[in-house]
Design a protein around this motif. Structure first.
Motif, PDB file in Angstrom:
ATOM      1  N   ARG A 111       0.824  -1.215   0.000  1.00 31.30           N
ATOM      2  CA  ARG A 111       0.000   0.000   0.000  1.00 31.30           C
ATOM      3  C   ARG A 111       0.852   1.256   0.000  1.00 31.30           C
ATOM      4  O   ARG A 111       0.419   2.298  -0.492  1.00 31.30           O
ATOM      5  CB  ARG A 111      -0.923   0.007   1.223  1.00 31.30           C
ATOM      6  N   VAL A 126      -1.882   1.137  -5.678  1.00 37.46           N
ATOM      7  CA  VAL A 126      -0.972   0.270  -4.944  1.00 37.46           C
ATOM      8  C   VAL A 126       0.393   0.328  -5.611  1.00 37.46           C
ATOM      9  O   VAL A 126       0.509   0.600  -6.803  1.00 37.46           O
ATOM     10  CB  VAL A 126      -1.527  -1.181  -4.916  1.00 37.46           C
ATOM     11  N   MET A 154      -2.114  -5.392   3.302  1.00 34.85           N
ATOM     12  CA  MET A 154      -1.137  -4.305   3.331  1.00 34.85           C
ATOM     13  C   MET A 154       0.050  -4.564   2.418  1.00 34.85           C
ATOM     14  O   MET A 154       0.626  -3.632   1.851  1.00 34.85           O
ATOM     15  CB  MET A 154      -0.625  -4.089   4.762  1.00 34.85           C
ATOM     16  N   PHE A 172      -6.332  -5.575  -2.853  1.00 30.27           N
ATOM     17  CA  PHE A 172      -5.968  -4.406  -2.054  1.00 30.27           C
ATOM     18  C   PHE A 172      -7.127  -3.415  -1.945  1.00 30.27           C
ATOM     19  O   PHE A 172      -7.101  -2.526  -1.103  1.00 30.27           O
ATOM     20  CB  PHE A 172      -4.750  -3.715  -2.662  1.00 30.27           C
ATOM     21  N   HIS A 173      -8.133  -3.558  -2.788  1.00 29.72           N
ATOM     22  CA  HIS A 173      -9.275  -2.648  -2.759  1.00 29.72           C
ATOM     23  C   HIS A 173     -10.525  -3.321  -2.207  1.00 29.72           C
ATOM     24  O   HIS A 173     -11.575  -2.681  -2.113  1.00 29.72           O
ATOM     25  CB  HIS A 173      -9.555  -2.121  -4.164  1.00 29.72           C
TER      26      HIS A 173
END
Length: 506
Positions: A341, A360, A406, A427-428
């Motif tokens: 991140r 990212v 993360m 990541f989303h």
């Protein structure tokens, strides 16, 4: 006569009487300490000039470096003591003249972001602070244009073809509505133009036993200059997302180099690390490397770190296209992919290539010393929950915080094949289901969506696997592929590659 005429027009006796330093000469003068302040606008010499290490050393030692830029982080702006936020192309008002001498109004189609200002505004304010406000009293680009037009017409009795006398009295409204206007108005004057024959000289990059290859650098279809803007656009990085070296099959066989293998290219001035691409169209003894990569997108990917600052004596243009180099295959102990991140400052022993990804940070990595322990210590220091797997030489690591992904790291002896779209989406996503966590640890998509392969058509994200499947199914021309997959039907830049894939079908 020309100098005195300009001095009369500007009403000054202080006018430079000799040419200024050309680009390569300028940075040599900075390195010697002869130039102690430099203002760099809209260019990235720490990447684009030859012998880029020497350019960086000169900038690091210069007492005052000012940079006007539209991007926060570039190789050159990292040396800046003062940064000016400038406007990009679509944010500027003014005029442009194209190669057929046609003047056109350029109108902004985007608002100025933040505190960004046009170059003329920044120059005028600096001039005012230095006590030259009267000479730079512009309040609008219209005032600059009419001054320029008046200079072309000043004491011009037909001797100079550039004469914009008809535009010197434009009101601001007339300037704003200016339609395309081509000079010279008197076409008979322009018939005096003539060609000048030249005798080209051979380049100065002579291969030898130590450096047996001739390296040619150049552009790639989806990138622009030093990637300060295009490098952050995921679609433009789909086709080629890291620096490569094109090598002939004969040379690859002689060096024992495989397609996709990492390689080191070295010259007297520097070193770069790239991935090899075996190309039937590459001539033996010659290599091709793209010019675009920089220190923001790779640890050692700048081709101009290898290039000597040899210049044409008349134009000052450096000979950036030919360099004698040595090429050696490199088999690192491991290769991997790292998603996080936040941007990480990795140990210096790791080679990395930044890839564009939405929201990212993504890095492709390689090295001879292990990185996993360093990453484990970093994640533990953040208090993140860890998920680890290891099978033979393959290792993977996921780090979680309050259900959010993360960091993810996957490594193997060869670069591991991963489902990058699936990883990026994780990541989303919140929360990530347990089954998907296990799939993520393996780097694979549980939906088992087909892999498009390397993207050939950036406009419609068509990969080579789909194209090869369509060729096998009967598509026998670029037009047929376009009708089936849409590839090559928009900008057309992928058509030559489509034809190349069709040619090896047999």
């Amino acid at each position: 006569d020309d100098l005195s005429r300009v001095a009369r027009f500007w009403g000054t006796e202080r006018l430079a009487q000799t040419p200024g330093l050309m680009a390569v000469e300028l940075f040599e003068a900075i390195a010697r300490g002869d130039v102690k302040a430099v203002w760099i606008m809209g260019t990235n010499p720490a990447v684009s000039l030859p012998d880029s290490h020497a350019v960086c050393q000169a900038l690091a030692a210069c007492p005052l470096v000012m940079v006007s830029e539209v991007m926060r982080d570039t190789d050159t702006s990292r040396f800046a003591h003062i940064r000016f936020p400038a406007l990009g192309w679509g944010e500027k008002e003014g005029t442009v003249t194209n190669s057929e001498r046609r003047i056109s109004r350029q109108r902004a189609f985007l608002p100025a972001p933040g505190e960004a200002k046009p170059d003329w505004w920044i120059i005028a304010r600096i001039a005012q602070r230095l006590g030259h406000g009267a000479a730079f009293a512009w309040d609008h680009p219209h005032a600059i244009f009419t001054e320029h037009a008046a200079l072309t017409a000043f004491e011009n009795h037909g001797e100079r073809q550039l004469n914009l006398a008809a535009l010197t009295q434009l009101t601001r409204a007339q300037w704003d509505g200016l339609t395309p206007w081509q000079w010279p108005v008197n076409r008979e004057v322009f018939t005096r133009a003539h060609r000048v024959p030249v005798n080209p000289q051979t380049h100065g990059a002579t291969p030898n036993l130590l450096y047996p290859f001739t390296l040619n650098s150049g552009r790639m279809r989806d990138q622009w200059h030093t990637m300060t803007r295009t490098g952050y656009v995921p679609r433009l990085m789909q086709h080629r997302d890291e620096p490569t070296v094109e090598i002939s099959p004969q040379d690859a066989a002689r060096l024992g180099m495989q397609d996709g293998q990492l390689a080191r290219i070295s010259a007297q001035r520097g070193l770069m690390v790239v991935r090899a691409r075996i190309n039937d169209g590459q001539r033996p003894g010659e290599l091709f490397v793209p010019m675009h990569w920089n220190s923001c997108f790779s640890r050692q990917g700048k081709v101009n770190a290898l290039v000597e600052g040899r210049c044409d004596p008349h134009s000052g243009q450096p000979e950036s296209k030919q360099t004698a180099v040595r090429l050696m295959p490199w088999q690192p102990a491991w290769q991997g992919e790292l998603y996080s991140r936040e941007e990480l400052t990795l140990p210096t022993y790791v080679h990395w290539w930044r890839k564009a990804a939405k929201g990212v940070s993504r890095l492709t990595l390689a090295g001879d010393k292990p990185l996993l322990e360093w990453l484990l210590a970093h994640c533990a220091g953040q208090g993140w929950q860890l998920q680890i797997a290891q099978t033979g030489e393959r290792s993977s690591l996921l780090a979680w915080h309050q259900g959010a992904l993360m960091l993810g790291f996957w490594q193997d002896v060869a670069l591991p094949g991963l489902a990058h779209t699936f990883i990026e989406a994780a990541f989303h996503a919140a929360p990530v289901a347990l089954a998907e966590r296990h799939a993520l640890l393996n780097g694979q998509d549980p939906g088992e969506r087909s892999d498009p392969g390397r993207i050939i058509c950036s406009c419609f994200s068509v990969g080579e696997n789909a194209i090869r499947e369509a060729i096998a199914g009967g598509c026998d021309s670029a037009a047929a592929l376009g009708a089936k997959l849409r590839c090559g039907t928009n900008c057309g830049s992928c058509v030559p590659e489509l034809k190349a894939m069709l040619s090896v079908r047999v």
